[in-house]
Design a protein around this motif. Structure first.
Motif, short mmCIF file in Angstrom:
data_model
loop_
_atom_site.label_atom_id
_atom_site.label_comp_id
_atom_site.label_asym_id
_atom_site.label_seq_id
_atom_site.Cartn_x
_atom_site.Cartn_y
_atom_site.Cartn_z
N HIS A 118 2.44 9.48 -6.42
CA HIS A 118 1.88 8.71 -5.50
C HIS A 118 2.85 8.84 -3.97
O HIS A 118 2.53 8.11 -3.08
CB HIS A 118 1.78 7.25 -5.73
CG HIS A 118 0.69 6.63 -6.50
ND1 HIS A 118 1.13 6.91 -7.85
CD2 HIS A 118 -0.36 6.57 -6.43
CE1 HIS A 118 -0.11 6.38 -8.54
NE2 HIS A 118 -1.09 6.06 -7.75
N PRO B 260 0.59 4.51 -1.27
CA PRO B 260 0.05 5.62 -0.70
C PRO B 260 0.21 5.88 0.84
O PRO B 260 0.58 6.77 1.35
CB PRO B 260 -1.08 5.88 -1.51
CG PRO B 260 -1.21 4.91 -2.61
CD PRO B 260 -0.37 3.96 -2.17
N ARG C 73 -6.42 -0.34 -7.65
CA ARG C 73 -6.39 1.02 -7.29
C ARG C 73 -5.37 2.12 -7.83
O ARG C 73 -5.64 3.17 -8.34
CB ARG C 73 -6.75 1.06 -5.80
CG ARG C 73 -6.81 2.56 -5.24
CD ARG C 73 -6.64 2.37 -3.80
NE ARG C 73 -5.11 2.30 -3.27
CZ ARG C 73 -4.66 2.08 -2.09
NH1 ARG C 73 -5.69 2.11 -1.24
NH2 ARG C 73 -3.42 1.82 -1.96
N ASP C 74 -4.19 1.50 -7.51
CA ASP C 74 -2.88 2.12 -8.06
C ASP C 74 -2.31 2.46 -9.26
O ASP C 74 -1.51 3.02 -9.88
CB ASP C 74 -1.97 2.12 -6.55
CG ASP C 74 -2.45 2.22 -5.35
OD1 ASP C 74 -3.28 3.26 -5.38
OD2 ASP C 74 -1.65 1.74 -4.32
N THR D 171 2.27 8.51 2.78
CA THR D 171 1.77 9.36 3.51
C THR D 171 2.18 9.51 5.09
O THR D 171 2.56 10.63 5.56
CB THR D 171 0.26 9.45 3.56
OG1 THR D 171 -0.53 9.18 2.28
CG2 THR D 171 -0.42 10.40 4.55
N ASN E 190 10.78 0.45 -8.76
CA ASN E 190 9.55 0.65 -9.47
C ASN E 190 9.94 0.05 -10.85
O ASN E 190 9.31 0.29 -11.84
CB ASN E 190 9.23 2.15 -9.78
CG ASN E 190 8.04 2.19 -10.42
OD1 ASN E 190 6.88 1.42 -10.08
ND2 ASN E 190 7.68 3.34 -10.95
N PHE F 167 2.82 3.01 -13.10
CA PHE F 167 2.83 3.54 -11.74
C PHE F 167 3.81 4.74 -11.71
O PHE F 167 5.01 4.54 -11.47
CB PHE F 167 3.37 2.58 -10.66
CG PHE F 167 3.03 2.87 -9.15
CD1 PHE F 167 1.67 3.03 -8.57
CD2 PHE F 167 3.91 3.38 -8.48
CE1 PHE F 167 1.54 3.56 -7.28
CE2 PHE F 167 3.89 3.89 -7.22
CZ PHE F 167 2.63 3.95 -6.73
N ASP G 190 0.92 -1.35 0.04
CA ASP G 190 0.00 -0.04 0.15
C ASP G 190 0.89 1.11 -0.12
O ASP G 190 1.08 1.81 0.96
CB ASP G 190 -0.75 -0.14 1.11
CG ASP G 190 -1.89 0.79 0.73
OD1 ASP G 190 -1.90 2.10 0.45
OD2 ASP G 190 -3.13 0.87 1.84
N ALA H 150 5.56 6.92 -9.76
CA ALA H 150 5.62 6.66 -8.30
C ALA H 150 5.66 8.18 -7.37
O ALA H 150 5.32 8.11 -6.50
CB ALA H 150 7.00 6.13 -8.13
#
Ligand SMILES: Cc1ncc(COP(=O)(O)O)c(C=O)c1O
Length: 401
Positions: free
Chosen positions: A208, A178, A311-312, A182, A195, A203, A176, A205
């Motif tokens: 995100h 994000p 989702r990502d 965060t 990545n 993606f 996960d 990065a």
């Protein structure tokens, strides 16, 4: 250096146009330019005068100074990669993916610092942490790739960096990102992501919340299994530290290899699309076979990481794993040896399919790998997937013998 922006130009267009600055592809005295930045090979750079030499000594990296600081071929690749990452300040290039990882860790960590490293990381990444970083007084804690927001509990006052790799390149857990990014930002901890599997195409990065996006360009960007290189693309805050460390470590790449990487980059979008489609076709077929325990590929709806992945990520590349139900080492070797369309070899991301046995149980420390069935990793290439499937079916036959 070019700051990435988003002026409505989509990623596939950026791949085609990135790094093709007129001053790198043409000469006004010749009245025009060429499509690709030519290969500028250089050690020595010549100056008009001592004043000119002094002035360029203070210049940023896109002024000719000395071969190790790069030439337009090198800058064109770095620029093109920067443009693929919205929010990036710049990209540094290294002679291999491993060199990029170790240079990034050395640049961002100091004696007494603590590093959080994902337990599913590529093995040489772990070797660097357990070897050189440890010797230099940096402590590493390995964490469960599925830790998500609970990473907060592992952060210490001296934690300076969280390293992620998603999906893990042997076991394919999806992190996960994000949630971790965060929390890291809230706590003043930097993040660095391997990545290589997704590339910024699938993606982005930095968008995100990641501070440093690492890639082994050897894989999908090169795409043809004939050159090695690594990259770090970073935000404005981190990039100067990486650049300074790269200069001090003497990291430099060959302009010929950069030209190969640029050639690969131009077709990355079409290749990735096909890699992903082919891999999904093979993975779906495998998932329905009695010889298979489980398929480790987040693009499959039944995969544990599918929800976060969809989702990502905007797509899948062609690397995934699967277990052979009830198979031991010898049965796995019979299976692999019988394959005719898959080369047996390390690396991945080239146009040709590859297979390797993998044994994550011997590598991990924070989380146990409890699957007793033998694990196989496939890098699905650009062949017709029907031929690859027929080949795997042949392998199953040989395994049973
Ligand atoms: C996930 C991952 N990261 C980094 C690397 C290292 O890249 P290189 O082989 O270019 O050093 C690899 C190579 O296999 C890899 O699989």
């Amino acid at each position: 250096m070019s700051t990435s922006d988003d002026q409505g130009v989509r990623p596939a267009t950026k791949l085609v146009q990135g790094g093709r600055r007129p001053e790198w592809t043409g000469d006004p005295r010749l009245g025009g330019g060429v499509v690709n930045p030519p290969v500028w090979r250089a050690s020595t750079v010549l100056y008009d005068s001592i004043a000119d030499m002094k002035a360029r000594g203070h210049a940023t990296h896109d002024k000719l100074y000395y071969g190790r600081r790069g030439t337009p071929t090198v800058w064109a690749l770095a620029d093109a990669l920067t443009e693929m990452e919205p929010g990036a300040e710049g990209t540094l290039l290294y002679p291999s993916g491993v060199a990029a990882i170790s240079a990034g860790l050395l640049a961002l960590l100091a004696p007494g610092d603590h590093l959080l490293m994902v337990d599913s990381a590529y093995e040489p990444t772990r070797l660097f942490c357990n070897g050189m970083l440890k010797r230099y007084g940096v402590t590493t804690t390995y964490y469960d790739p599925l830790v998500g927001g609970s990473i907060a509990e592992l952060i210490r006052p001296e934690t300076k960096l969280i390293f992620l790799e998603s999906p893990g390149s042997l076991t394919f857990e999806v992190q996960d990102i994000p949630a971790i990014a965060t929390i890291a930002r809230e706590r003043g901890v930097l993040t660095m992501l391997d990545n290589t599997w997704a590339t910024p195409l699938l993606f982005p990065a930095l968008a995100h919340g990641i501070d440093v996006a690492m890639m082994s360009l050897t894989k999908y960007v090169g795409g043809h299994s004939d050159a090695m290189m690594g990259s770090l693309t970073a935000t404005r805050t981190v990039w100067p530290r990486l650049r300074q460390a790269a200069y001090q470590l003497g990291q430099a790449v060959s302009p010929d290899d950069c030209a190969l990487m640029l050639r690969g980059l131009r077709t990355l979008e079409v290749r990735m699309r096909r890699h992903g489609e082919n891999a999904l076709a093979v993975a779906r077929w495998l998932a329905a076979r009695p010889e298979v325990g489980r398929v480790l590929f987040p693009a499959l709806a039944e995969d544990a990481g599918h929800a976060i992945w969809s989702r990502d990520f905007s797509g899948a590349s062609g690397l995934f794993g699967f277990t052979l139900k009830g198979a031991d080492d010898a049965a796995r070797a019979r299976f692999i040896d019988a394959l005719q369309h898959f080369g047996i070899g390390f690396s991945w991301g080239g146009y040709e399919s590859l297979v390797v046995p993998s044994d994550p149980g011997t590598i991990r420390t924070a989380t146990a790998w409890t699957d007793a069935d033998a694990l196989v990793r496939l890098s699905i290439g650009l062949e017709d997937p029907a031929d690859l499937i027929a080949d795997i079916e042949r392998g199953f036959g040989a395994m049973a013998e």
